[in-house]
Design a protein around this motif. Sequence first.
Motif, PDB file in Angstrom:
ATOM      1  N   ASP A 179       0.841  -1.193   0.000  1.00 54.47           N
ATOM      2  CA  ASP A 179       0.000   0.000   0.000  1.00 54.47           C
ATOM      3  C   ASP A 179       0.886   1.257   0.000  1.00 54.47           C
ATOM      4  OD1 ASP A 179      -1.763   1.991   0.418  1.00 54.47           O
ATOM      5  OD2 ASP A 179      -2.658   1.155   2.243  1.00 54.47           O
ATOM      6  N   PRO A 180       0.770   2.078  -1.059  1.00 52.85           N
ATOM      7  CA  PRO A 180       1.590   3.298  -1.078  1.00 52.85           C
ATOM      8  C   PRO A 180       1.299   4.208   0.118  1.00 52.85           C
ATOM      9  CG  PRO A 180       0.515   2.939  -3.195  1.00 52.85           C
ATOM     10  CD  PRO A 180      -0.078   1.950  -2.250  1.00 52.85           C
ATOM     11  N   ALA A 181       0.158   4.022   0.750  1.00 55.43           N
ATOM     12  CA  ALA A 181      -0.186   4.845   1.919  1.00 55.43           C
ATOM     13  C   ALA A 181       0.227   4.179   3.219  1.00 55.43           C
ATOM     14  CB  ALA A 181      -1.687   5.111   1.925  1.00 55.43           C
TER      15      ALA A 181
ATOM     16  N   GLY B 186      -4.101   1.911  13.923  1.00 53.02           N
ATOM     17  CA  GLY B 186      -4.588   3.176  13.370  1.00 53.02           C
ATOM     18  C   GLY B 186      -3.556   4.293  13.483  1.00 53.02           C
ATOM     19  N   GLY B 187      -2.279   3.904  13.363  1.00 51.52           N
ATOM     20  CA  GLY B 187      -1.205   4.909  13.384  1.00 51.52           C
ATOM     21  C   GLY B 187      -0.758   5.316  14.778  1.00 51.52           C
ATOM     22  N   LYS B 188      -1.419   4.791  15.821  1.00 53.63           N
ATOM     23  CA  LYS B 188      -1.114   5.227  17.188  1.00 53.63           C
ATOM     24  C   LYS B 188      -0.146   4.268  17.865  1.00 53.63           C
ATOM     25  CE  LYS B 188      -4.587   8.414  17.523  1.00 53.63           C
ATOM     26  NZ  LYS B 188      -4.193   9.820  17.352  1.00 53.63           N
ATOM     27  N   VAL B 189       1.132   4.385  17.511  1.00 54.19           N
ATOM     28  CA  VAL B 189       2.141   3.492  18.088  1.00 54.19           C
ATOM     29  C   VAL B 189       3.306   4.319  18.609  1.00 54.19           C
ATOM     30  CG1 VAL B 189       3.836   1.685  17.565  1.00 54.19           C
ATOM     31  CG2 VAL B 189       1.541   1.531  16.604  1.00 54.19           C
ATOM     32  N   ILE B 190       3.798   3.946  19.792  1.00 50.74           N
ATOM     33  CA  ILE B 190       5.049   4.496  20.320  1.00 50.74           C
ATOM     34  C   ILE B 190       6.067   3.362  20.323  1.00 50.74           C
ATOM     35  CG2 ILE B 190       6.217   5.398  22.372  1.00 50.74           C
ATOM     36  CD1 ILE B 190       3.560   6.779  23.121  1.00 50.74           C
ATOM     37  N   ALA B 191       7.251   3.621  19.753  1.00 51.35           N
ATOM     38  CA  ALA B 191       8.283   2.592  19.701  1.00 51.35           C
ATOM     39  C   ALA B 191       9.372   2.887  20.717  1.00 51.35           C
ATOM     40  CB  ALA B 191       8.884   2.514  18.309  1.00 51.35           C
ATOM     41  N   VAL B 192       9.794   1.846  21.420  1.00 52.89           N
ATOM     42  CA  VAL B 192      10.913   1.951  22.363  1.00 52.89           C
ATOM     43  C   VAL B 192      12.012   1.029  21.871  1.00 52.89           C
ATOM     44  CG1 VAL B 192      11.676   1.490  24.718  1.00 52.89           C
ATOM     45  CG2 VAL B 192       9.451   2.558  24.329  1.00 52.89           C
ATOM     46  N   ASN B 193      13.225   1.526  21.814  1.00 52.50           N
ATOM     47  CA  ASN B 193      14.321   0.800  21.193  1.00 52.50           C
ATOM     48  C   ASN B 193      15.466   0.569  22.168  1.00 52.50           C
ATOM     49  OD1 ASN B 193      14.750   0.979  17.734  1.00 52.50           O
ATOM     50  ND2 ASN B 193      16.137  -0.144  19.040  1.00 52.50           N
ATOM     51  N   ALA B 194      15.999  -0.638  22.158  1.00 47.21           N
ATOM     52  CA  ALA B 194      17.230  -0.896  22.912  1.00 47.21           C
ATOM     53  C   ALA B 194      18.415  -0.362  22.109  1.00 47.21           C
ATOM     54  CB  ALA B 194      17.397  -2.388  23.150  1.00 47.21           C
TER      55      ALA B 194
END
Lengths: 336, 413
Positions: free
Chosen positions: A32-34, A67-75
Amino acid sequence: MSAAPQVRFYQVGSFAAGNRLLGPGLQSDQADPARANALTCGHRACQGCGEALGARYILDAAQRAAGGKVIAVNATGCLEVFSTPYPETSWQLPWLHSLFGNAPAVAAGVAAALRAKGRTDIRVVGQGGDGGTVDIGLGCLSGMFERNDDVLYVCYDNEAYMNTGVQRSGATPPTARTATTQAVGEEPGAPFGQGKNLPLIAMAHEIPYVATATVAGLRDLEAKVHRAMGMRGARYLHVLVPCPLGWGTASHDTVRIARLAEQTGLFPVFEAKDGEVTDVTPIRRRLPVEEYLRPQKRYAHLFQPELRTDVIARLQRTADRNIARFGLLAQEEASS
Amino acid sequence: MLKQTEGSRAVAETVAHCRPEVIAAYPISPQTHIVEELSRLVKSGALKPCEYVNVESEFAAMSMCIGASAAGARTYTATASQGLLYMVEALYNASGLGLPIVMTVANRAIGAPINIWNDHSDSMSQRDSGWIQLYARDNQEASDLHPQAFRLAEELSLPVMVCMDGFVLTHAWERIDVPEQAQLDAFLPPYEPRQVLDPDEPVSIGAMVGPEAFTEVRYLAHAKQMQALEAIPRVAAEFRRVFGRESGGLIHPYRCEDAETIVVALGSVFGTVCDVVDEMRERGVRIGALAITSFRPFPLQAVRAVLGGVRQVVVLERALAVGIGGIVSANVRTALSGIQLDGHTVIAGLGGRAITKVSLHRLFDDAIAGRLEQLTFLDLNTALVERELARMARTRRSGPSAENILRDAGSNR
């Protein structure tokens, strides 16, 4: 499929384009281009990096599911280093890096804050490599599992500390050459042992969802992210991501090598819910482990100066045991 | 409301009135009563909305505070001693990321040998961590420092440590005025983060910074801490306006105006020191005392203004910098650079040894009479240490060194 699939564009000979010919429900998120484009291009990963590929698919899928509502936490690790050299960032979603060994706890902290604020719409994804997950971060990860914090934690397993120059981790397979398990001496490479099987350790916590995947099965990977995001509580996804640098493989071979890991049975692909295996991805065409080992320089000492059939046989027994344990053989082959 | 209560309980109730949204806790003596009471307040519904999370280690506690604070929640934890040291990697991270976490440190010695009693070894070891450090003189101040800590942390986007002496304060029952909710709401507005993890306005927090900007980042961290030198007295003054009490601030001089000798101290020992000062003043001795409340940032100007003109300074240290001596003394000396005066470091009260008025009288008399060494261990059992040093000198060390061979030859005679 009743409705005619909407074709956006077409490329001859491309699997991805074929994907676009499918109905909307069957299309890959990446088709999906979107799509969310969580990890933009222009980052500094090596060519053919399995982790970059996996991260892009996983976070885009997680974003779509939420629905686009994500917070990412990275090591700390390759993924963090290649994506955020100050003052640049490749992340199109809110992203937090703290330390090497604390990503599960930091992610749990974000989840706790969201819970306190009543923001049930925002979801949390934690991610780290195998070093940050199976070794230094294991205590925090186990705590996150035990409390059943509402976090999807993803381990990108490239089977060693690649960011610091390919040293052995708790996920390094036996006989593999790393900078700290050199291919010299009586038993060259990493020693045989019990190994640290984190998917099984995660299952022992009886968390709602545990799954393994590889970057060879990208649709499978997306589907598992969607499944995981449909649940609440602690969820764990263990993804095999070949590392051309550390494994000594060609940049264009990353997906093929990951597929060989699946097809030999060395990396079983399965799902588990509440501590019980619920589904496995069967091996369609079973291959001997030698096919997987031979293209990788980290196993070169098994083939020259002499062919170590004894060691290869031992690795084959590991694969056979996986196949038997998880029932990985497709029906037709099992019965033949 | 004025009531007879335990220091830990007063702190817990005050923290609850500060409306933290996430509390991460791991038990360690002597901090336990604080987090026990907070768990009760959260579970009973008295404090809400608040997530109280039982974590598997202090490292996880601070890590969880980092995540919660970055996500925009007012965040609190408490620890002590080994627990604080177990957090260290995350402590530096919290300050580097500019996260306004507030933490109580129930001061306790660090092992080995294991010792659960009070001194300042734990928080002093974190003097360079980038956290603001405030030391409470008594339980009223320990309680009062917490709302001020949240104000400072959130104004400056920096983490703040409130240090209170373990057991001596945490487990002591006193008459304490615990701030009411309405009063506290007038003093402490809701938390507005400088930056927050928000899917609608994504930011990357915690990016890698190379040599081209790292020095600048550290410079800014220093500059921000120096801003606290202005903010701490201002917040304390506002606190006084709302609550009518003197708590916090940078320093507290006591009878220093005409003093020839001034004793510098941090934390609960200051009360005893003031008593001794009063008694010595009755004898006509011109002595005063100075409490340092804000150890980080260190108030160089304020300390210089008080100590600059005296004949003699005695710094009571509650921690030992092995291999050099005093930690606070070194900072006091920096404040007094270029000024000639008689300076003494006294290591006192390590691992919970009582600092008695009798000992302090003798100590200060010695100082005034010019009998005090530059580095002194208060109430040291000299017979014991001399015996042990002699035994160590006799004991053979490993290896066929000439020293050992000669010693063996000597013992054969």
